[in-house]
Design a protein around this motif. Structure first.
Motif, PDB file in Angstrom:
ATOM      1  N   LEU A  91       0.834  -1.199   0.000  1.00 44.87           N
ATOM      2  CA  LEU A  91       0.000   0.000   0.000  1.00 44.87           C
ATOM      3  C   LEU A  91       0.868   1.247   0.000  1.00 44.87           C
ATOM      4  O   LEU A  91       1.982   1.229   0.520  1.00 44.87           O
ATOM      5  CB  LEU A  91      -0.862   0.067   1.262  1.00 44.87           C
ATOM      6  CG  LEU A  91      -1.581  -1.172   1.757  1.00 44.87           C
ATOM      7  CD1 LEU A  91      -2.167  -0.885   3.134  1.00 44.87           C
ATOM      8  CD2 LEU A  91      -2.668  -1.577   0.789  1.00 44.87           C
TER       9      LEU A  91
ATOM     10  N   ILE B  81       0.763  -5.013   2.706  1.00 47.81           N
ATOM     11  CA  ILE B  81      -0.675  -5.216   2.760  1.00 47.81           C
ATOM     12  C   ILE B  81      -1.125  -5.991   3.990  1.00 47.81           C
ATOM     13  O   ILE B  81      -2.274  -5.868   4.427  1.00 47.81           O
ATOM     14  CB  ILE B  81      -1.176  -5.918   1.483  1.00 47.81           C
ATOM     15  CG1 ILE B  81      -2.698  -5.742   1.334  1.00 47.81           C
ATOM     16  CG2 ILE B  81      -0.771  -7.386   1.463  1.00 47.81           C
ATOM     17  CD1 ILE B  81      -3.245  -6.162   0.003  1.00 47.81           C
TER      18      ILE B  81
ATOM     19  N   LEU C 271      -2.833  -3.763   6.484  1.00 53.82           N
ATOM     20  CA  LEU C 271      -3.967  -2.957   6.050  1.00 53.82           C
ATOM     21  C   LEU C 271      -4.930  -2.664   7.196  1.00 53.82           C
ATOM     22  O   LEU C 271      -5.359  -1.523   7.400  1.00 53.82           O
ATOM     23  CB  LEU C 271      -4.711  -3.658   4.914  1.00 53.82           C
ATOM     24  CG  LEU C 271      -6.028  -3.015   4.481  1.00 53.82           C
ATOM     25  CD1 LEU C 271      -5.796  -1.613   3.943  1.00 53.82           C
ATOM     26  CD2 LEU C 271      -6.735  -3.868   3.439  1.00 53.82           C
TER      27      LEU C 271
ATOM     28  N   TYR D 284      -5.342   5.038   1.850  1.00 51.07           N
ATOM     29  CA  TYR D 284      -4.350   4.430   0.962  1.00 51.07           C
ATOM     30  C   TYR D 284      -4.738   4.670  -0.481  1.00 51.07           C
ATOM     31  O   TYR D 284      -5.909   4.834  -0.815  1.00 51.07           O
ATOM     32  CB  TYR D 284      -4.132   2.943   1.259  1.00 51.07           C
ATOM     33  CG  TYR D 284      -5.321   2.040   1.077  1.00 51.07           C
ATOM     34  CD1 TYR D 284      -5.476   1.279  -0.077  1.00 51.07           C
ATOM     35  CD2 TYR D 284      -6.280   1.920   2.075  1.00 51.07           C
ATOM     36  CE1 TYR D 284      -6.558   0.424  -0.235  1.00 51.07           C
ATOM     37  CE2 TYR D 284      -7.368   1.068   1.931  1.00 51.07           C
ATOM     38  CZ  TYR D 284      -7.506   0.329   0.769  1.00 51.07           C
ATOM     39  OH  TYR D 284      -8.581  -0.522   0.619  1.00 51.07           O
TER      40      TYR D 284
END
Length: 375
Positions: A131, A250, A253, A263
């Protein structure tokens, strides 16, 4: 904000559907294993000898390896897996020195390492993504960003969130005049390798020629730039720094969303803006499936996949072919066989917790062949 940020995310059922074509074939695995020095049992996982297996490295892979450690030990209680998130560079160096059984890395081995240590192999275990997160007061949208804009931001030539280069990509989004504070990894990191690979490929005459890519790079002197340790440090540092931008694996997240971070929707090589959804990651992975060599060494950044997400990678186990004993080798093989098995460590119940995707069948077969060569 979490509800808004999750709006673009697929349901768990859609995740399963998106990767159905990546399911493993036992026939393919049998064919791949046929040339290895050890035969794979019908269960797909060897019974270990018992003892300790040590792992360290990638903080991106660390959350999944912790899930794997407990899951594997439920099945094989005679083995204890010790995990640590120390950065991919440490995982590679400790695997090279022989002080660790499994080095975890987001980056494949550099040619210089394979030349100096030909006994080392990088074995794909799963597919992850990265991200680009940010803390922009008042902004809840997925901002559209390009590699060239990110290159300019990290070089310190774009310094405000309302700069024309960002505003033109995001019409209708009210951007504040806050200074941009770039965060980068202070440790030797596979995430740095991935992010700087993206910058190098999207801005070859700028970032690519001036700075290039690696697990550590000479970061430009952008105003207020901060170095952080590990992915957790990137998330907490960005949370504490209004105006920040950071690259984050990720598997973090959920933590990023809990920290109130947004993001980006990144531009891919087709000029499309995509989020790291299951379908976008799967599309990019499918593009690279035929291109992946038997040893798993490949950059999966900025490929020409339609609707693909431009920063994905294989998560690697860095392991020596030559172990100190047959029992140690068997333990390592068993752990890795279990990890890539779609009914075990690569089941949705594990991978979905960190938003990873399973290996395509061809790549899983190649990984199994590498694993069975450990002796």
């Amino acid at each position: 904000m979490k509800k808004l940020m999750r709006a673009a995310w697929f349901t768990r059922g859609a995740v399963v559907a998106a990767v159905t074509t990546l399911a493993v074939s036992s026939a393919v695995l049998g064919s791949a294993a046929s040339g290895a020095s050890v035969k794979l049992p019908s269960s797909g996982v060897e019974t270990p000898s018992g003892g300790n297996v040590t792992e360290t490295g990638s903080t991106l892979l660390y959350p999944l390896f912790n899930l794997w450690a407990s899951g594997y030990q439920e099945k094989y209680p005679s083995v204890t897996i010790q995990t640590a998130g120390t950065g991919s560079g440490t995982g590679i160096s400790e695997a090279e020195s022989g002080t660790i059984d499994i080095g975890a890395s987001d980056a494949y081995l550099a040619p210089s390492v394979t030349q100096s240590s030909p006994h080392l192999k990088n074995i794909p275990l799963a597919i992850s993504a990265q991200l680009v997160a940010y803390n922009v007061p008042g902004v809840t949208a997925h901002l559209k960003l390009t590699g060239k804009v990110l290159s300019a931001v990290y070089q310190g030539t774009i310094t405000k969130w309302n700069a024309s280069q960002i505003a033109s990509l995001n019409p209708g989004v009210k951007l504040p005049p806050n200074p941009i504070v770039t965060l980068h990894r202070s440790d030797s990191s596979g995430d740095t390798f991935l992010f700087t690979s993206y910058l190098s490929k999207t801005d070859p005459s700028g970032w690519g020629s001036k700075i290039s890519f690696n697990t550590t790079v000479p970061w430009p002197n952008a105003p207020g730039a901060l170095g952080e340790q590990g992915n957790s440090g990137m998330v907490s540092g960005c949370k504490a720094t209004p105006g920040c931008i950071a690259y984050v694996g990720i598997s973090y997240l959920t933590q990023a969303l809990q920290a109130g971070l947004g993001y980006a929707s990144l531009q891919n090589a087709k000029g499309q803006y995509t989020l790291p959804t299951a379908s976008a990651i799967a599309a990019e992975a499918a593009y690279y499936q035929k291109k992946t060599p038997a040893n798993g060494t490949i950059s999966m950044i900025y490929g020409a996949a339609n609707n693909g997400y431009p920063i994905i990678n294989y998560e690697y186990a860095i392991v020596s072919n030559d172990q100190s004993s047959s029992s140690v080798a068997k333990n390592i093989r068993s752990v890795l066989e279990w990890a890539v098995n779609p009914k075990q460590g690569s089941a949705t119940s594990y991978l979905s917790q960190v938003d990873f995707q399973p290996l395509p069948s061809k790549i899983e077969a190649q990984s199994i062949k590498q694993i069975l060569g450990i002796s």
